[in-house]
Design a protein around this motif. Structure first.
Motif, PDB file in Angstrom:
ATOM      1  N   GLN A 267       0.813  -1.213   0.000  1.00 16.19           N
ATOM      2  CA  GLN A 267       0.000   0.000   0.000  1.00 16.19           C
ATOM      3  C   GLN A 267       0.846   1.263   0.000  1.00 16.19           C
ATOM      4  O   GLN A 267       0.322   2.377  -0.020  1.00 16.19           O
ATOM      5  CB  GLN A 267      -0.935   0.017   1.213  1.00 16.19           C
ATOM      6  CG  GLN A 267      -2.094  -0.957   1.109  1.00 16.19           C
ATOM      7  CD  GLN A 267      -1.656  -2.410   1.220  1.00 16.19           C
ATOM      8  OE1 GLN A 267      -0.878  -2.773   2.103  1.00 16.19           O
ATOM      9  NE2 GLN A 267      -2.163  -3.252   0.322  1.00 16.19           N
ATOM     10  N   GLY A 268       2.176   1.120   0.054  1.00 18.49           N
ATOM     11  CA  GLY A 268       3.064   2.272   0.013  1.00 18.49           C
ATOM     12  C   GLY A 268       3.485   2.790   1.367  1.00 18.49           C
ATOM     13  O   GLY A 268       4.238   3.760   1.447  1.00 18.49           O
TER      14      GLY A 268
ATOM     15  N   TRP B  41       4.312   9.668  -3.622  1.00 15.01           N
ATOM     16  CA  TRP B  41       4.767   8.667  -4.584  1.00 15.01           C
ATOM     17  C   TRP B  41       4.553   9.207  -5.992  1.00 15.01           C
ATOM     18  O   TRP B  41       3.590   9.928  -6.249  1.00 15.01           O
ATOM     19  CB  TRP B  41       3.991   7.349  -4.438  1.00 15.01           C
ATOM     20  CG  TRP B  41       4.324   6.550  -3.228  1.00 15.01           C
ATOM     21  CD1 TRP B  41       3.535   6.351  -2.125  1.00 15.01           C
ATOM     22  CD2 TRP B  41       5.535   5.825  -2.973  1.00 15.01           C
ATOM     23  NE1 TRP B  41       4.175   5.566  -1.205  1.00 15.01           N
ATOM     24  CE2 TRP B  41       5.398   5.227  -1.695  1.00 15.01           C
ATOM     25  CE3 TRP B  41       6.715   5.635  -3.698  1.00 15.01           C
ATOM     26  CZ2 TRP B  41       6.407   4.444  -1.130  1.00 15.01           C
ATOM     27  CZ3 TRP B  41       7.722   4.854  -3.128  1.00 15.01           C
ATOM     28  CH2 TRP B  41       7.559   4.274  -1.870  1.00 15.01           C
TER      29      TRP B  41
ATOM     30  N   ARG C 170       1.304   6.955  -7.448  1.00 11.24           N
ATOM     31  CA  ARG C 170       0.149   6.621  -6.629  1.00 11.24           C
ATOM     32  C   ARG C 170      -0.512   7.900  -6.132  1.00 11.24           C
ATOM     33  O   ARG C 170       0.150   8.908  -5.913  1.00 11.24           O
ATOM     34  CB  ARG C 170       0.554   5.784  -5.411  1.00 11.24           C
ATOM     35  CG  ARG C 170       1.401   4.575  -5.754  1.00 11.24           C
ATOM     36  CD  ARG C 170       1.816   3.818  -4.508  1.00 11.24           C
ATOM     37  NE  ARG C 170       2.955   2.944  -4.815  1.00 11.24           N
ATOM     38  CZ  ARG C 170       3.495   2.109  -3.948  1.00 11.24           C
ATOM     39  NH1 ARG C 170       3.012   2.033  -2.728  1.00 11.24           N
ATOM     40  NH2 ARG C 170       4.516   1.369  -4.298  1.00 11.24           N
TER      41      ARG C 170
END
Length: 370
Positions: free
Chosen positions: A120-121, A196, A199
């Motif tokens: 999910q980062g 990001w 994203r």
């Protein structure tokens, strides 16, 4: 045979250690400190033809890997805390190596400073205290310097040019210092700071990142801040790009903003860059705010922009690509001249609480902001 010298230890070390420091080892190998030597910082000196990555792999926290002048084919990765990679200025150049199959090279980057994140980062492991300084990175397919999930990263005195995407890219990182770098002729941004690249999501709180005294020329965007908060952009020169400084947000929460853009020189960013799926064509834009909140733009010199893009002008407020307005922008004390169609342009009809005070300029949209 060109060799990588063993680590140079402090003068207080035993004679055996000092003798070891004067020796050479085969190219690609890093000499280990003598077993009886006390622990402490070391300097690994690397000559062209030797392996930079071998020295970085041998380095412990606090150590320095110092590159002599010359060309160094291949990408390198820094993943140990508080390691410094230092060159001799623009005479030390990292360039791509088609035979390099490292993860950093496969990503298309020249210098990688990388922690790790979950799918999910969210950060899992953060690399802290790395310094990259006094070298050039040129011609890489993606980023010259690519950093992600770092804390207290310093990039200074780096020349990042002719890279396919960003000159210097910093993602999902806190307390970064980017200073005295030159980023030119890169495919996207000279310097890029974001949560990001690929994203969406809420803006990252950078905890005081500083972007200062950099020279940004010939890029699509000189400096792009995207979905970040809590940083300062000061005393940079952005000239000859399609756009100078872009602060970009969207509908993610927390919103992008709570940052300051001050005392920069933004001049003649008049190159034409064609549209992409998320953005209209860019030409003649000095400083752009789009989808932000609580941004202060103060004391900048913005001049000589001309273009027919919806974003053209000196300092421009514009809604984000998903229609999110700017809120509570403070544009104050800037000196603007010869920007067309306007020195100051508020093209964000749904924006709220945005103020324009104390600016010296000739024309604004709507009238009355000068």
């Amino acid at each position: 045979m060109t060799a990588l010298l063993s680590p140079a230890r402090p003068l207080i070390r035993a004679a055996a250690v000092l003798l070891s420091c004067a020796a050479t080892v085969p190219a690609g190998l890093a000499a280990a400190p003598a077993a009886a030597a006390p622990t402490g910082p070391a300097v690994y000196r690397v000559a062209p033809g030797a392996s930079v990555q071998a020295a970085l792999d041998a380095a412990a926290p606090g150590d320095v890997v110092e590159l002599a002048a010359g060309r160094y084919p291949g990408s390198v990765t820094l993943s140990t805390d508080r390691v410094t990679l230092r060159g001799q200025g623009v005479a030390t150049v990292l360039v791509p190596d088609p035979a390099d199959r490292s993860a950093c090279a496969r990503a298309g980057d020249g210098v990688c400073v990388t922690g790790s994140s979950d799918p999910q980062g969210a950060p899992v492991h953060t690399v802290s205290g790395v310094v990259v300084e006094a070298l050039a990175v040129a011609g890489f397919p993606r980023n010259g310097v690519g950093a992600a999930v770092t804390d207290r990263l310093t990039v200074r005195g780096v020349a990042a040019h002719d890279n396919g995407l960003q000159g210097i890219s910093v993602e999902m990182s806190t307390r970064t210092a980017l200073t005295d770098n030159e980023a030119r002729d890169n495919g996207q941004a000279g310097i890029f700071v974001a949560n990001w690249y690929d994203r969406k999501g809420g803006a990252l709180e950078t905890l005081g990142t500083e972007v200062s005294e950099n020279r940004l020329t010939g890029n699509r965007i000189g400096l792009q801040l995207r979905r970040v908060r809590g940083l300062t952009v000061a005393a940079n020169l952005a000239s000859g790009n399609c756009g100078g400084v872009f602060v970009v947000g969207d509908d993610g929460v927390p919103r992008a903003g709570a940052l300051t853009v001050r005392d920069n020189v933004v001049r003649a960013n008049n190159r034409y860059c064609p549209p992409n799926p998320r953005l209209d064509f860019v030409q003649g834009t000095g400083i752009l705010l789009t989808g932000t909140e609580d941004v202060t733009v103060a004391g900048n010199q913005v001049s000589d922009h001309t273009g027919a893009s919806p974003m053209s002008g000196g300092i421009v407020l514009y809604p984000s690509v998903v229609g999110v307005p700017n809120a509570r922008a403070t544009v104050t004390g800037n000196a603007l001249r010869d920007n067309r169609p306007a020195d100051l342009a508020d093209r964000d009809p749904r924006g709220t609480g945005n103020t324009f005070t104390g600016n010296v300029c000739g024309a604004s949209e709507p009238a009355g902001h000068c």
